[in-house]
Design a protein around this motif. Structure first.
Motif, PDB file in Angstrom:
ATOM      1  N   SER A  56      25.553  41.277  55.646  1.00 27.66           N
ATOM      2  CA  SER A  56      25.213  42.680  54.863  1.00 27.66           C
ATOM      3  C   SER A  56      25.298  44.386  55.869  1.00 27.66           C
ATOM      4  O   SER A  56      24.551  45.002  55.939  1.00 27.66           O
ATOM      5  CB  SER A  56      23.744  42.549  54.549  1.00 27.66           C
ATOM      6  OG  SER A  56      22.953  42.256  55.589  1.00 27.66           O
ATOM      7  N   ASP A  69      28.974  37.479  50.001  1.00 25.80           N
ATOM      8  CA  ASP A  69      28.097  37.844  49.305  1.00 25.80           C
ATOM      9  C   ASP A  69      29.563  39.255  48.575  1.00 25.80           C
ATOM     10  O   ASP A  69      29.832  40.072  47.534  1.00 25.80           O
ATOM     11  CB  ASP A  69      27.234  38.313  49.209  1.00 25.80           C
ATOM     12  CG  ASP A  69      25.990  37.417  48.940  1.00 25.80           C
ATOM     13  OD1 ASP A  69      26.538  36.573  48.124  1.00 25.80           O
ATOM     14  OD2 ASP A  69      25.110  37.777  49.007  1.00 25.80           O
ATOM     15  N   GLN A  70      29.944  39.860  50.109  1.00 23.57           N
ATOM     16  CA  GLN A  70      30.904  40.885  50.216  1.00 23.57           C
ATOM     17  C   GLN A  70      32.161  40.560  49.665  1.00 23.57           C
ATOM     18  O   GLN A  70      33.375  41.571  48.839  1.00 23.57           O
ATOM     19  CB  GLN A  70      31.213  41.094  51.600  1.00 23.57           C
ATOM     20  CG  GLN A  70      29.993  40.984  52.861  1.00 23.57           C
ATOM     21  CD  GLN A  70      29.456  42.374  52.278  1.00 23.57           C
ATOM     22  OE1 GLN A  70      29.606  43.738  51.246  1.00 23.57           O
ATOM     23  NE2 GLN A  70      27.782  42.879  53.236  1.00 23.57           N
ATOM     24  N   TYR A  71      32.814  39.477  49.536  1.00 20.52           N
ATOM     25  CA  TYR A  71      34.005  38.997  49.148  1.00 20.52           C
ATOM     26  C   TYR A  71      33.689  39.297  47.396  1.00 20.52           C
ATOM     27  O   TYR A  71      34.966  39.435  47.075  1.00 20.52           O
ATOM     28  CB  TYR A  71      34.811  37.765  49.447  1.00 20.52           C
ATOM     29  CG  TYR A  71      35.281  38.123  50.860  1.00 20.52           C
ATOM     30  CD1 TYR A  71      36.605  38.172  51.906  1.00 20.52           C
ATOM     31  CD2 TYR A  71      34.076  37.271  51.829  1.00 20.52           C
ATOM     32  CE1 TYR A  71      36.906  38.000  52.611  1.00 20.52           C
ATOM     33  CE2 TYR A  71      34.197  37.047  52.780  1.00 20.52           C
ATOM     34  CZ  TYR A  71      35.514  37.555  53.041  1.00 20.52           C
ATOM     35  OH  TYR A  71      35.649  37.475  55.288  1.00 20.52           O
ATOM     36  N   LYS A  73      31.518  40.875  45.654  1.00 18.73           N
ATOM     37  CA  LYS A  73      32.014  42.356  45.718  1.00 18.73           C
ATOM     38  C   LYS A  73      33.481  43.273  45.457  1.00 18.73           C
ATOM     39  O   LYS A  73      33.272  44.209  45.084  1.00 18.73           O
ATOM     40  CB  LYS A  73      30.853  43.094  46.993  1.00 18.73           C
ATOM     41  CG  LYS A  73      29.256  41.945  46.500  1.00 18.73           C
ATOM     42  CD  LYS A  73      28.515  43.535  47.503  1.00 18.73           C
ATOM     43  CE  LYS A  73      26.741  43.076  47.119  1.00 18.73           C
ATOM     44  NZ  LYS A  73      25.898  43.897  48.552  1.00 18.73           N
ATOM     45  N   ALA A  76      34.959  42.044  42.644  1.00 19.89           N
ATOM     46  CA  ALA A  76      34.297  43.415  41.291  1.00 19.89           C
ATOM     47  C   ALA A  76      34.348  44.786  41.472  1.00 19.89           C
ATOM     48  O   ALA A  76      33.569  45.275  40.813  1.00 19.89           O
ATOM     49  CB  ALA A  76      32.887  42.969  41.379  1.00 19.89           C
ATOM     50  N   ASN A  77      34.947  45.321  42.516  1.00 11.13           N
ATOM     51  CA  ASN A  77      34.779  47.021  42.913  1.00 11.13           C
ATOM     52  C   ASN A  77      36.444  47.427  42.072  1.00 11.13           C
ATOM     53  O   ASN A  77      37.747  46.676  42.680  1.00 11.13           O
ATOM     54  CB  ASN A  77      35.468  47.013  44.640  1.00 11.13           C
ATOM     55  CG  ASN A  77      35.164  48.253  44.947  1.00 11.13           C
ATOM     56  OD1 ASN A  77      35.856  49.052  44.367  1.00 11.13           O
ATOM     57  ND2 ASN A  77      34.399  49.230  45.376  1.00 11.13           N
ATOM     58  N   HIS A 269      35.987  52.669  52.635  1.00  9.10           N
ATOM     59  CA  HIS A 269      34.393  51.800  53.222  1.00  9.10           C
ATOM     60  C   HIS A 269      33.490  51.684  54.147  1.00  9.10           C
ATOM     61  O   HIS A 269      32.692  51.846  54.707  1.00  9.10           O
ATOM     62  CB  HIS A 269      35.204  50.709  52.602  1.00  9.10           C
ATOM     63  CG  HIS A 269      34.537  50.943  50.814  1.00  9.10           C
ATOM     64  ND1 HIS A 269      35.427  51.375  50.178  1.00  9.10           N
ATOM     65  CD2 HIS A 269      33.812  51.047  50.181  1.00  9.10           C
ATOM     66  CE1 HIS A 269      35.438  51.640  49.004  1.00  9.10           C
ATOM     67  NE2 HIS A 269      34.091  50.941  48.498  1.00  9.10           N
ATOM     68  N   GLN A 275      29.799  50.752  54.747  1.00 11.19           N
ATOM     69  CA  GLN A 275      30.020  49.259  53.741  1.00 11.19           C
ATOM     70  C   GLN A 275      30.933  48.472  55.167  1.00 11.19           C
ATOM     71  O   GLN A 275      31.982  48.510  54.482  1.00 11.19           O
ATOM     72  CB  GLN A 275      30.006  49.730  53.181  1.00 11.19           C
ATOM     73  CG  GLN A 275      29.691  50.343  51.835  1.00 11.19           C
ATOM     74  CD  GLN A 275      29.543  50.157  50.673  1.00 11.19           C
ATOM     75  OE1 GLN A 275      31.438  50.399  50.494  1.00 11.19           O
ATOM     76  NE2 GLN A 275      29.170  50.495  49.571  1.00 11.19           N
ATOM     77  N   LEU A 278      31.949  45.333  53.830  1.00  8.57           N
ATOM     78  CA  LEU A 278      32.918  45.003  52.240  1.00  8.57           C
ATOM     79  C   LEU A 278      34.123  45.807  52.898  1.00  8.57           C
ATOM     80  O   LEU A 278      35.105  44.692  52.543  1.00  8.57           O
ATOM     81  CB  LEU A 278      32.811  46.763  51.362  1.00  8.57           C
ATOM     82  CG  LEU A 278      32.891  46.061  50.772  1.00  8.57           C
ATOM     83  CD1 LEU A 278      32.970  45.101  49.878  1.00  8.57           C
ATOM     84  CD2 LEU A 278      32.764  47.622  49.152  1.00  8.57           C
TER      85      LEU A 278
END
Length: 308
Positions: A56, A69-71, A73, A76-77, A269, A275, A278
């Motif tokens: 994170s 989780d980052q993948y 996100k 979905a970006n 990012h 981020q 990400l």
């Protein structure tokens, strides 16, 4: 007397063995720092980026692992999806146009025309420029208030419009134009080298059989240049996937996000939005895209060598 000779022989052989060992290990010692730097600076940081993509991390790296989780996100970006779509458009058009123009120019120069050296230098010159210079020049040329559109208006064609650079639906094609202008000369050089390696007796035999020159190139010569095609596609695909400076110089990803590419997304990012997790995930997907191109190519080459 014999003992003295044995001792002297032993004294002489010891430095000789030391010198032989030094000669054997010296090249390895010289190149060892280079391998260490490559291992740390390239593969080490690739591994570190992969680790961060599962954390994170924000402005600074942390090791709070969050799995995929980052993948999730990333998928979905909307900006990432736009960047991926733009890469498909840019990469496809860039590779096809460079191959077509490069092959045509190579065939043209293969006819042993006059001033071939000067013409070849002119075609290759754009490759000597950096992407920043290319992007800046094309930004001036395509700017409606400075470039082609203003020139046409000054000449009296006031109805002429060429606003692709500021049109969100067409801006990505201006990136393609600039990239093709720069890289097509390099592709031409690759194919020209391949054409010059073709046995001229094949062409003469085909002409004796009544084949026209265009048919000879289409049916005989170009199919024999399959390794050149593969090499050119690999290089161009690599350039397309990692394209960053050209986009930043021309549009900075705009208007809006209409010319965003994955490299621009990753930079924005990671370094401006804080981020890092990400951005690392996007970098790993870019690496995966490059490996998806390179690994099958290397596999096919190694397999052909085994058969040979």
């Amino acid at each position: 007397m014999e003992q003295t000779q044995r001792r002297s022989a032993g004294v002489v052989s010891a430095p000789s063995r030391l010198l032989d060992g030094l000669q054997r290990w010296l090249p390895k010692l010289v190149i060892a720092p280079t391998f260490v730097l490559i291992g740390i600076g390239i593969y080490g940081f690739m591994l570190w980026t992969g680790i961060l993509s599962f954390t994170s991390s924000s402005f600074l790296p942390t090791y709070d692992f969050v799995g995929f989780d980052q993948y999730a996100k990333l998928m979905a970006n909307d900006r990432w999806l736009t960047s991926s779509k733009n890469l498909a458009i840019f990469g496809g058009l860039f590779i096809f146009a460079c191959l077509f123009i490069g092959v045509v120019l190579a065939i043209f120069l293969d006819q042993r025309i006059r001033q071939e050296g000067a013409i070849r230098t002119i075609y290759l010159y754009p490759m000597a420029l950096s992407m920043i210079v290319t992007g800046t020049v094309w930004k001036w040329i395509l700017n409606p208030s400075l470039g082609i559109e203003k020139l046409m208006h000054d000449w009296g064609w006031t109805s002429f419009s060429f606003d692709w650079l500021v049109n969100s639906d067409l801006a990505i094609y201006t990136i393609v134009m600039a990239a093709v202008w720069q890289a097509s000369g390099f592709v031409m050089a690759l194919f020209l080298a391949g054409l010059r390696g073709v046995d001229s007796s094949i062409i003469r035999a085909a002409r004796v059989d009544g084949a026209s020159l265009p048919l000879i190139y289409w049916k005989i010569i170009l199919p024999s240049l399959r390794p050149v095609f593969f090499s050119a596609v690999m290089v161009l695909a690599h350039i397309a996937i990692k394209s960053f400076d050209l986009v930043m110089a021309m549009t900075a990803g705009g208007p809006g996000y209409s010319t965003d590419l994955p490299a621009v997304f990753m930079y924005a990012h990671t370094f401006t939005r804080g981020q890092m997790g990400l951005g690392s995930a996007s970098a790993m997907l870019m690496l995966g895209a490059i490996l998806a191109l390179i690994v099958p190519y290397l596999y096919s080459e190694l397999r052909e060598k085994r058969h040979d």
